[in-house]
Write a protein that holds these residues in place. Structure first.
Motif, PDB file in Angstrom:
ATOM      1  N   ALA A  57       0.821  -1.173  -0.224  1.00 39.14           N
ATOM      2  CA  ALA A  57       0.009   0.050  -0.146  1.00 39.14           C
ATOM      3  C   ALA A  57       0.849   1.184   0.075  1.00 39.14           C
ATOM      4  CB  ALA A  57      -1.075   0.137   1.071  1.00 39.14           C
ATOM      5  N   GLU A  58       2.186   1.188   0.691  1.00 36.76           N
ATOM      6  CA  GLU A  58       2.915   2.419   0.846  1.00 36.76           C
ATOM      7  C   GLU A  58       3.959   2.371   0.059  1.00 36.76           C
ATOM      8  OE1 GLU A  58       3.828   3.074   5.185  1.00 36.76           O
ATOM      9  OE2 GLU A  58       1.766   2.937   5.511  1.00 36.76           O
ATOM     10  N   ASN A  59       4.015   1.417  -0.799  1.00 36.81           N
ATOM     11  CA  ASN A  59       5.260   1.049  -1.828  1.00 36.81           C
ATOM     12  C   ASN A  59       6.531   1.319  -1.097  1.00 36.81           C
ATOM     13  OD1 ASN A  59       6.386   0.338  -4.145  1.00 36.81           O
ATOM     14  ND2 ASN A  59       6.568   2.656  -4.927  1.00 36.81           N
ATOM     15  N   LYS A  60       6.551   0.659  -0.071  1.00 32.37           N
ATOM     16  CA  LYS A  60       7.904   0.742   0.664  1.00 32.37           C
ATOM     17  C   LYS A  60       8.652  -0.676   0.974  1.00 32.37           C
ATOM     18  CE  LYS A  60       7.047   4.276   4.352  1.00 32.37           C
ATOM     19  NZ  LYS A  60       6.887   4.456   5.758  1.00 32.37           N
ATOM     20  N   PRO A  61      10.076  -0.608   0.884  1.00 33.34           N
ATOM     21  CA  PRO A  61      10.681  -1.949   0.896  1.00 33.34           C
ATOM     22  C   PRO A  61      10.618  -2.339   2.113  1.00 33.34           C
ATOM     23  CG  PRO A  61      12.072  -0.084   0.884  1.00 33.34           C
ATOM     24  CD  PRO A  61      10.596   0.421   0.581  1.00 33.34           C
ATOM     25  N   ILE A  62      10.699  -3.777   2.490  1.00 30.71           N
ATOM     26  CA  ILE A  62      10.686  -4.284   3.660  1.00 30.71           C
ATOM     27  C   ILE A  62      12.137  -4.611   4.070  1.00 30.71           C
ATOM     28  CG2 ILE A  62      10.082  -6.635   4.956  1.00 30.71           C
ATOM     29  CD1 ILE A  62       7.604  -6.690   3.143  1.00 30.71           C
ATOM     30  N   LEU A  63      12.125  -4.262   5.471  1.00 35.33           N
ATOM     31  CA  LEU A  63      13.405  -4.545   6.113  1.00 35.33           C
ATOM     32  C   LEU A  63      13.196  -5.768   7.023  1.00 35.33           C
ATOM     33  CD1 LEU A  63      16.008  -2.188   8.281  1.00 35.33           C
ATOM     34  CD2 LEU A  63      15.413  -4.464   8.987  1.00 35.33           C
ATOM     35  N   LEU A  64      13.558  -6.856   6.854  1.00 30.92           N
ATOM     36  CA  LEU A  64      13.621  -8.058   7.785  1.00 30.92           C
ATOM     37  C   LEU A  64      14.817  -8.409   8.326  1.00 30.92           C
ATOM     38  CD1 LEU A  64      12.248 -10.842   7.937  1.00 30.92           C
ATOM     39  CD2 LEU A  64      13.626 -11.840   6.054  1.00 30.92           C
ATOM     40  N   MET A  91      14.086   3.846  10.286  1.00 31.35           N
ATOM     41  CA  MET A  91      13.860   2.683   9.810  1.00 31.35           C
ATOM     42  C   MET A  91      12.236   2.550   9.719  1.00 31.35           C
ATOM     43  SD  MET A  91      15.678   0.198  12.509  1.00 31.35           S
ATOM     44  CE  MET A  91      14.779  -1.259  12.138  1.00 31.35           C
ATOM     45  N   ASN A  92      11.613   3.616  10.421  1.00 31.31           N
ATOM     46  CA  ASN A  92      10.217   3.695  10.223  1.00 31.31           C
ATOM     47  C   ASN A  92       9.728   4.601   9.222  1.00 31.31           C
ATOM     48  OD1 ASN A  92       9.804   2.131  12.657  1.00 31.31           O
ATOM     49  ND2 ASN A  92       9.728   4.039  14.085  1.00 31.31           N
ATOM     50  N   GLU A  93      10.543   5.409   8.874  1.00 32.81           N
ATOM     51  CA  GLU A  93      10.450   6.532   7.649  1.00 32.81           C
ATOM     52  C   GLU A  93      10.493   5.659   6.417  1.00 32.81           C
ATOM     53  OE1 GLU A  93      12.234  10.207   5.565  1.00 32.81           O
ATOM     54  OE2 GLU A  93      12.591  10.100   7.847  1.00 32.81           O
ATOM     55  N   LEU A  94      11.449   4.924   6.361  1.00 29.46           N
ATOM     56  CA  LEU A  94      11.935   4.411   4.850  1.00 29.46           C
ATOM     57  C   LEU A  94      11.323   2.923   4.782  1.00 29.46           C
ATOM     58  CD1 LEU A  94      15.543   5.591   5.074  1.00 29.46           C
ATOM     59  CD2 LEU A  94      13.471   6.775   3.915  1.00 29.46           C
ATOM     60  N   PHE A  95      11.040   2.207   5.721  1.00 29.91           N
ATOM     61  CA  PHE A  95      10.806   0.619   5.598  1.00 29.91           C
ATOM     62  C   PHE A  95       9.530   0.220   6.472  1.00 29.91           C
ATOM     63  CE2 PHE A  95      15.225   1.538   5.100  1.00 29.91           C
ATOM     64  CZ  PHE A  95      15.598   0.803   4.111  1.00 29.91           C
ATOM     65  N   THR A 132      11.568  -6.464  -1.641  1.00 30.56           N
ATOM     66  CA  THR A 132      10.438  -5.764  -2.098  1.00 30.56           C
ATOM     67  C   THR A 132       9.132  -5.957  -1.256  1.00 30.56           C
ATOM     68  OG1 THR A 132       9.728  -7.636  -3.627  1.00 30.56           O
ATOM     69  CG2 THR A 132      11.582  -6.291  -4.338  1.00 30.56           C
ATOM     70  N   PRO A 133       7.994  -5.348  -1.648  1.00 34.06           N
ATOM     71  CA  PRO A 133       6.936  -5.378  -1.076  1.00 34.06           C
ATOM     72  C   PRO A 133       6.137  -6.780  -1.110  1.00 34.06           C
ATOM     73  CG  PRO A 133       6.816  -3.209  -2.046  1.00 34.06           C
ATOM     74  CD  PRO A 133       8.060  -4.142  -2.440  1.00 34.06           C
ATOM     75  N   GLU A 134       6.754  -7.517  -2.257  1.00 36.53           N
ATOM     76  CA  GLU A 134       6.084  -8.907  -2.619  1.00 36.53           C
ATOM     77  C   GLU A 134       7.029  -9.924  -1.694  1.00 36.53           C
ATOM     78  OE1 GLU A 134       4.853  -5.939  -4.929  1.00 36.53           O
ATOM     79  OE2 GLU A 134       7.078  -6.714  -4.975  1.00 36.53           O
ATOM     80  N   GLY A 135       8.099  -9.625  -0.887  1.00 37.58           N
ATOM     81  CA  GLY A 135       8.985 -10.455  -0.143  1.00 37.58           C
ATOM     82  C   GLY A 135      10.203 -11.065  -0.905  1.00 37.58           C
ATOM     83  N   LYS A 136      10.404 -10.331  -1.977  1.00 38.41           N
ATOM     84  CA  LYS A 136      11.546 -10.734  -2.612  1.00 38.41           C
ATOM     85  C   LYS A 136      12.749 -10.009  -2.340  1.00 38.41           C
ATOM     86  CE  LYS A 136       8.454 -11.834  -6.488  1.00 38.41           C
ATOM     87  NZ  LYS A 136       8.366 -11.758  -8.172  1.00 38.41           N
TER      88      LYS A 136
END
Length: 710
Positions: A57-64, A91-95, A132-136
């Motif tokens: 929804a926010e088009n943000k990358p995920i930090l795992l 972290m909260n702003e970008l991911f 990526t937002p799709e988990g890749k």
């Protein structure tokens, strides 16, 4: 309540104004590791669809971020970065930030660890992966410091660069994703061998591994040193097969050096995770349940081969440590204890001469300090990790004592030091109960109880098995982890294979058929829910569980044995107990699938090689027909307990028992006495009723164990 029975909650982090940080979503989780991060200023999500939906929804990358509760560097990164309001704000702003307990979700950890290894050439925890937002995955690493240090970029700089790349260079990110996904697919390309299974492969593998043994201090390779129990079990099996003394010498040297080193807890028993040096002196101080399950089995087998009482002592001390400090009141076993105490690594385990002098008899202080090398200068940040440099006889002689007097003084001191240590603030204990790790522990307790004729170990194994079976299943399906009063997450391959193996060990130790029936149920679940109908073998995850970006089918050992290799071993044992040909066929499929990999990398396939030995040799089948608990029955089983029988099937039946397992059919008692039958390769000895006769039948023959008797 003893100190070890208290869980030390991590301190709640405070903001710069002194206020307690508010809880994030992880406060609703049950994993102790996730709860350690519940008051970080990071807006953490647990792994799940909520995080991915928000990222899209926010088009943000995920930090795992992946770690585990006993991980020292995970705590360091938390203190340096995740508790830092400025880093957390970035972290909260970008991911979208996702925190995973690798022990609770080994499937997630496995997939993304492979990605990090491809990106960096190494792996470890804490693991930091950008998705990526799709988990890749498209970028990642392990520990990042808060500022540029030791050749590593500072974490804030990494965060800004990764977010900028995702935002401004989508084509580069897509290319990285494509390369990583292609590499992940390559990881799972095991192909069944086109050649016959090689009976010489275990011997050649043992010889190849032998060249890597440290001849001075044991173990494989140099620092850091890990135990590698399965590799040394392979050495014992090949020593039995070939008579080669070097293989046994390597096992005994390694067992001796580990037991005398700081990697073994000299005061409380049990093994730390690994040693950072080549001499086994300075450990990484966390204690993992799986190490303290696998290593006692190695020592137990070495004891059976040699009869050396020191090996038995380590078995008993380690298992008693587990029963004392790692056991849930209902019988299951906790996962780990931390390396740190009060924010300092190893603080709980180290000593000074002054501390010893306050606790032990004045006449014993010098002897005790000399035996465990506790000195003024110390060997770890000015304090001493107890380790053994002299024998009891040598240190007693130095202080004018008899060996017996020296032993009494040391045991008296150990008791006092352990009691005093229990008053210290202990490392936090991770009270997750994992089915797979409990399977390893149950199997070892059952085998130790059988071999050492120790009912408390068998009883503990039965209680833990009952906990797993009654508290860690839902709708007839096994679950992976239990914490906070409930179990969740569908079980994986390792859970099914390790618990099934443990239940077979319990069946052999008790003769209780319920354990055999439960094993058959787990084997059926593996076939129905994990089997790869196209390529053979078992996937790590079930067909009806969450699908990740890749699906592994592991054949190699890591810190845990290979699930596929253990499954093959279980299926072969089941085949010989039930006569069902399908079990053997499925095991052969696994053995063919990983045969060429094992030939290329024997170090990573020691468990597979043991299953291959069982397949090629066939087991020694021992059936004892006698009244349970009767003196003549116990005498025969006592003889079986003394024998080192790595590839065997043991069956206890009562006279006239209905529908016994396949090896016991048409096996009557002789003259009303307890009777033993020993069979190998469909050929059985004449029945015997005397222990000395049975002992002769249990002796190995080189032709048989070398695979030359057909």
């Amino acid at each position: 309540m003893a100190a070890w029975q208290r869980v030390v909650a991590p301190p709640r982090p405070r903001c710069h104004d002194g206020a307690v940080a508010s809880a994030n979503r992880l406060a609703r989780e049950t994993s102790p590791y996730l709860l350690q991060h519940a008051h970080n200023p990071v807006d953490w999500f647990p792994w799940g669809e909520e995080a991915f939906t928000r990222a899209r929804a926010e088009n943000k990358p995920i930090l795992l971020s992946v770690g585990y509760s006993a991980c020292h560097w995970c705590h360091v990164m938390e203190r340096e970065s995740f508790e830092n309001p400025d880093v957390a704000r970035l972290m909260n702003e970008l991911f979208i930030n996702v925190k995973v307990d690798r022990e609770e979700r080994p499937d997630v950890d496995d997939v993304y660890m492979k990605a990090v290894q491809m990106l960096t050439g190494r792996g470890g925890w804490p693991m930091t992966v950008f998705l990526t937002p799709e988990g890749k995955p498209f970028y990642g690493g392990t520990y990042f410091p808060p500022v540029d240090r030791h050749g590593l970029p500072g974490f804030p700089r990494v965060l800004e660069a990764v977010a900028r790349a995702h935002r401004e260079r989508p084509a580069d990110v897509a290319k990285s994703v494509e390369q990583i996904l292609s590499g992940l697919a390559h990881f799972e390309r095991a192909r069944a061998t086109e050649h016959p299974l090689d009976p010489a492969l275990p011997r050649r593998a043992a010889e190849a591994l032998l060249a890597h043994v440290d001849r001075a201090d044991g173990g494989l390779g140099g620092a850091p040193k890990f135990p590698h129990a399965s590799a040394f079990q392979l050495f014992l099996r090949q020593h039995r097969a070939t008579g080669g003394p070097a293989l046994l010498e390597a096992v005994l040297l390694t067992c001796d050096r580990m037991a005398k080193g700081g990697v073994y807890d000299q005061i409380g028993g049990g093994f730390h995770r690994y040693a950072v040096d080549a001499r086994w002196l300075v450990p990484h101080f966390e204690k993992m349940l799986y190490d303290n399950a696998q290593l006692p089995w190695l020592y137990l087998e070495a004891y059976q081969v040699t009869g050396e009482p020191e090996l038995r002592r380590i078995v008993e001390e380690t298992l008693d440590y587990v029963l004392r400090d790692m056991r849930h009141p209902e019988g299951g076993f906790y996962s780990a204890t931390d390396a740190d105490s009060e924010g300092e690594e190893g603080k709980y385990f180290v000593w000074t001469p002054a501390e010893v002098a306050r606790l032990v008899d004045p006449n014993d202080v010098d002897l005790v300090c000399r035996y465990w090398d506790i000195s003024e200068e110390g060997n770890f940040d000015g304090k001493s990790i107890p380790h053994v440099t002299l024998t009891v006889e040598q240190v007693a002689r130095m202080f004018g004592r008899s060996p017996a007097e020296g032993a009494v003084a040391l045991e008296r001191a150990r008791t006092r030091l352990l009691a005093a240590r229990g008053e210290r603030v202990p490392p936090a204990r991770d009270e997750k109960i994992l089915a797979s790790w409990n399977g390893l522990m149950i199997g070892t307790l059952a085998e130790a109880g059988r071999v050492l004729r120790t009912p408390r170990f068998v009883g503990a194994a039965c209680a833990a098995a009952e906990f797993v079976w009654t508290r860690m299943r839902s709708g007839g399906k096994l679950l992976h982890g239990w914490a906070g009063g409930g179990a969740k997450h569908g079980a994986y391959l390792d859970d099914h294979a390790f618990v099934a193996s443990a239940l077979l060990d319990l069946y052999e130790a008790t003769g209780d058929r319920v354990h055999l029936e439960r094993t058959r149920e787990l084997a059926a679940a593996l076939d129905a829910r994990f089997h790869d109908g196209a390529g053979g073998g078992y996937f790590f995850t079930a067909h009806d569980e969450e699908r990740l970006i890749a699906r592994s089918k592991p054949g190699a050992d890591g810190s845990l044995p290979s699930g596929n290799a253990v499954a093959a071993h279980v299926l072969l044992r089941l085949h010989h107990l039930t006569g069902e040909a399908g079990h053997r066929a499925r095991a052969e499929e696994i053995l063919r699938l990983y045969h060429d990999e094992a030939a290329e990398n024997p170090f990573g396939h020691a468990t597979y090689l043991q299953a291959l030995e069982l397949y090629l040799e066939g087991p020694l089948e021992v059936v004892v027909v006698g009244r349970r608990g009767a003196a003549d029955t116990d005498l025969l089983w006592g003889e079986v307990a003394r024998a080192y029988l790595p590839h065997r099937v043991l069956v206890a039946t009562e006279p006239g028992e209905a529908d016994p397992p396949a090896p016991a059919r048409a096996r009557p008692p002789v003259d009303g006495r307890a009777t033993a039958y020993v069979c190998r390769n469909f050929t059985c000895s004449a029945p015997v009723t005397r222990a000395d006769e049975l002992a002769r039948l249990l002796q190995p023959t080189r032709d048989h164990v070398s695979g030359r008797d057909g």
